[in-house]
Scaffold this motif. Structure first.
Motif, short mmCIF file in Angstrom:
data_model
loop_
_atom_site.label_atom_id
_atom_site.label_comp_id
_atom_site.label_asym_id
_atom_site.label_seq_id
_atom_site.Cartn_x
_atom_site.Cartn_y
_atom_site.Cartn_z
N GLU A 149 0.83 -1.20 0.00
CA GLU A 149 0.00 0.00 0.00
C GLU A 149 0.87 1.26 0.00
OE1 GLU A 149 -3.42 2.00 -0.50
OE2 GLU A 149 -3.24 -0.17 -0.52
N GLN B 161 1.51 4.50 -3.05
CA GLN B 161 1.31 5.91 -2.75
C GLN B 161 2.50 6.75 -3.20
OE1 GLN B 161 -1.73 6.55 -1.60
NE2 GLN B 161 -2.05 4.34 -1.49
N THR C 1 1.27 8.77 3.98
CA THR C 1 -0.02 8.08 4.12
C THR C 1 -0.23 7.72 5.58
OG1 THR C 1 0.33 7.13 1.93
CG2 THR C 1 -1.37 6.12 3.31
N ALA D 98 -5.52 5.27 7.18
CA ALA D 98 -5.93 5.13 5.77
C ALA D 98 -5.54 3.76 5.24
CB ALA D 98 -5.31 6.23 4.92
N TRP E 88 5.89 6.63 4.58
CA TRP E 88 6.28 6.46 3.19
C TRP E 88 7.48 5.53 3.16
CZ3 TRP E 88 7.19 10.81 6.05
CH2 TRP E 88 8.51 11.22 6.18
#
Length: 183
Positions: A16, A20, A26, A30, A66
């Motif tokens: 995930e 991004q 992020t 989320a 990140w």
């Protein structure tokens, strides 16, 4: 060998994050919402990934997580090892400090453990597989299997359509004559 939910959730979290943009951190909430994972457990998982230098974080209103390096530079061996520790097919297989292959059996007349060759090869195969798969490959694969996208299994040649209502592993398979669900 069974990897724990720590490894599964950690790999999903890394995928995930790989999807991004690194310019926009992020939030863990989320990611938990997107993947359907428990937030409290993800906090423990991401702490291990941060300690291993695989992810970075920033606090605050626009904070989040990140990747510390490009997805192409992250081998899945690093991720799994950060989450699970040494990869061993048996509990007593690897010495904690040297990570050398050990035998848990008493010396048997100087011959050594008769199964050591088998378990050494099993371990080497798993490690080699994880070393050759990058996070970028998994991110790219995840784009191909998004809900509503058609895919074709390379092994069987069967085409299908993913349906998010039937769970993450469900696929509507298209055969020559009809559709059927595989869960």
């Amino acid at each position: 060998m069974i990897f724990s939910s720590k490894a599964e959730y950690g790999v999903r979290l890394m995928i995930e994050l790989g999807r991004q943009s690194p310019e926009h951190p992020t939030s863990l909430k989320a990611i938990a919402d997107a993947e359907g994972l428990p937030l409290a457990y993800l906090e423990q998982v991401v702490a291990r990934l941060r300690k291993a230098g695989l992810v970075m974080s920033a606090r605050g209103a626009h904070g989040g997580y990140w990747l510390a390096r490009p997805a192409e530079d992250i081998a899945m061996h690093e991720v799994v090892q950060a989450l699970e520790g040494a990869i061993a097919p048996m509990e007593c297989f690897v010495h904690e400090h040297t990570e050398r292959v050990l035998c848990s059996h008493e010396p048997d007349a100087g011959r050594g453990c008769a199964t050591k060759l088998l378990w050494t090869r099993v371990q080497a195969g798993i490690v080699r597989s994880l070393q050759t798969i990058t996070l970028a490959e998994l991110v790219e694969f995840s784009h191909r299997t998004e809900p509503g996208t058609r895919h074709r299994c390379r092994r069987t040649g069967v085409r299908g359509l993913r349906d998010p209502r039937r769970g993450a592993g469900a696929r509507r398979l298209e055969t020559n004559e009809s559709w059927r669900w595989q869960i």
